[in-house]
Design a protein around this motif. Structure first.
Motif, PDB file in Angstrom:
ATOM      1  N   ALA A  67       0.831  -1.212   0.000  1.00 30.63           N
ATOM      2  CA  ALA A  67       0.000   0.000   0.000  1.00 30.63           C
ATOM      3  C   ALA A  67       0.862   1.258   0.000  1.00 30.63           C
ATOM      4  O   ALA A  67       1.891   1.323   0.670  1.00 30.63           O
ATOM      5  N   THR A  68       0.417   2.255  -0.771  1.00 29.30           N
ATOM      6  CA  THR A  68       0.979   3.607  -0.692  1.00 29.30           C
ATOM      7  C   THR A  68      -0.169   4.604  -0.721  1.00 29.30           C
ATOM      8  O   THR A  68      -1.244   4.313  -1.238  1.00 29.30           O
ATOM      9  N   SER A  69       0.071   5.761  -0.166  1.00 33.77           N
ATOM     10  CA  SER A  69      -0.965   6.789  -0.099  1.00 33.77           C
ATOM     11  C   SER A  69      -1.461   7.147  -1.502  1.00 33.77           C
ATOM     12  O   SER A  69      -0.661   7.383  -2.414  1.00 33.77           O
ATOM     13  N   TYR A  70      -2.779   7.162  -1.667  1.00 33.91           N
ATOM     14  CA  TYR A  70      -3.451   7.423  -2.943  1.00 33.91           C
ATOM     15  C   TYR A  70      -3.157   6.361  -4.000  1.00 33.91           C
ATOM     16  O   TYR A  70      -3.595   6.479  -5.141  1.00 33.91           O
ATOM     17  N   GLY A  71      -2.369   5.343  -3.643  1.00 29.00           N
ATOM     18  CA  GLY A  71      -1.970   4.342  -4.628  1.00 29.00           C
ATOM     19  C   GLY A  71      -0.982   4.865  -5.651  1.00 29.00           C
ATOM     20  O   GLY A  71      -0.781   4.242  -6.703  1.00 29.00           O
ATOM     21  N   LEU A  72      -0.295   5.964  -5.349  1.00 27.59           N
ATOM     22  CA  LEU A  72       0.555   6.618  -6.346  1.00 27.59           C
ATOM     23  C   LEU A  72       1.889   5.912  -6.586  1.00 27.59           C
ATOM     24  O   LEU A  72       2.510   6.099  -7.633  1.00 27.59           O
ATOM     25  N   GLN A  73       2.371   5.143  -5.631  1.00 26.05           N
ATOM     26  CA  GLN A  73       3.644   4.432  -5.766  1.00 26.05           C
ATOM     27  C   GLN A  73       4.770   5.354  -6.257  1.00 26.05           C
ATOM     28  O   GLN A  73       5.331   5.149  -7.335  1.00 26.05           O
ATOM     29  N   PRO A  74       5.166   6.346  -5.456  1.00 24.10           N
ATOM     30  CA  PRO A  74       6.224   7.272  -5.886  1.00 24.10           C
ATOM     31  C   PRO A  74       7.617   6.710  -5.650  1.00 24.10           C
ATOM     32  O   PRO A  74       8.527   7.411  -5.206  1.00 24.10           O
ATOM     33  N   LEU A  75       7.794   5.423  -5.925  1.00 28.80           N
ATOM     34  CA  LEU A  75       8.991   4.684  -5.534  1.00 28.80           C
ATOM     35  C   LEU A  75       9.492   3.827  -6.679  1.00 28.80           C
ATOM     36  O   LEU A  75       8.756   3.506  -7.603  1.00 28.80           O
ATOM     37  N   LYS A  76      10.744   3.426  -6.581  1.00 28.39           N
ATOM     38  CA  LYS A  76      11.305   2.430  -7.490  1.00 28.39           C
ATOM     39  C   LYS A  76      12.205   1.507  -6.667  1.00 28.39           C
ATOM     40  O   LYS A  76      12.776   1.920  -5.657  1.00 28.39           O
ATOM     41  N   LEU A  77      12.331   0.279  -7.130  1.00 29.86           N
ATOM     42  CA  LEU A  77      13.206  -0.697  -6.494  1.00 29.86           C
ATOM     43  C   LEU A  77      14.287  -1.093  -7.487  1.00 29.86           C
ATOM     44  O   LEU A  77      13.990  -1.567  -8.583  1.00 29.86           O
TER      45      LEU A  77
END
Length: 212
Positions: free
Chosen positions: A40-50
């Motif tokens: 889960a991320t806020s708003y579903g925005l996924q401001p991340l990378k792995l």
């Protein structure tokens, strides 16, 4: 009798010595990738990378940038959890395009949420947005550590590294990313003194407040 999940959480620890001869299978690695994607991320925005690093030469180069901690050299893989440098209107618009495409949600339903979210981010400065992204990243880190425990994958979350030097070496700066956490994963070495130490925790009675 403890549940299997609790037993696995008791089993895990921040691994200090990895067995460099033991490599994660593709199946195990894919589980971690899907965990990162599904958290889960806020708003579903996924401001991340792995970023997933398996190259031995590159892992060795990371070690002096990690205050000579050997985990990044000896682990099967090093996962680098990163945040985006820029979350702008286009990033948000792309999110809502995915929602529309994958859920077939009508635009008339999505548009008010889209406009509100763009307005909300427009009011934030860059530091506020970065703080928000880092918060999302730590949610993901927690999920990864839990799944590692359940899957009996050893891990060691690390803030003790030089992010800007990591970013330059790996080329993250050119991708518009900033590293926040390094997460070596693999399998513990039997020589690791820390693997048999009892967990030290404040305890459920002290940490949990029940309001009836």
């Amino acid at each position: 009798m403890a549940s299997r999940t609790i037993e696995k959480l008791q089993w895990r620890y921040a691994t200090k010595t990895f067995d460099s001869s033991k490599i994660l299978s593709e199946e195990k690695l894919n589980i971690l990738k899907e965990t990162f994607n599904l958290t889960a991320t806020s708003y579903g925005l996924q401001p991340l990378k792995l970023v997933v690093i398996s190259n031995s030469e590159l892992k060795t180069k990371l070690m002096p940038l990690t205050y000579n901690q050997p985990q990044v050299r000896d682990a099967s893989h090093v996962l680098i959890l990163c945040v985006e440098k820029n979350i702008n209107e286009n990033f948000i618009l792309e999110h809502f395009k995915r929602v529309e495409g994958q859920r077939n949600t009508p635009r008339k339903i999505l548009e008010p949420f889209e406009k509100n979210l763009i307005a909300s981010f427009t009011e934030k400065n860059s530091e506020e947005i970065k703080d928000w992204m880092v918060n999302q990243l730590y949610l993901t880190l927690g999920a990864l550590l839990t799944v590692c425990a359940v899957e009996e994958i050893d891990a060691c979350p690390m803030e003790g590294f030089e992010p800007k030097k990591y970013d330059k070496l790996i080329g993250l700066d050119k991708r518009g990313l900033e590293s926040v956490i390094a997460l070596p994963v693999g399998y513990r070495d039997e020589s690791d003194f820390f693997k048999d130490l009892k967990k030290v925790r404040r305890g459920v009675d002290e940490l949990i407040i029940e309001v009836n």
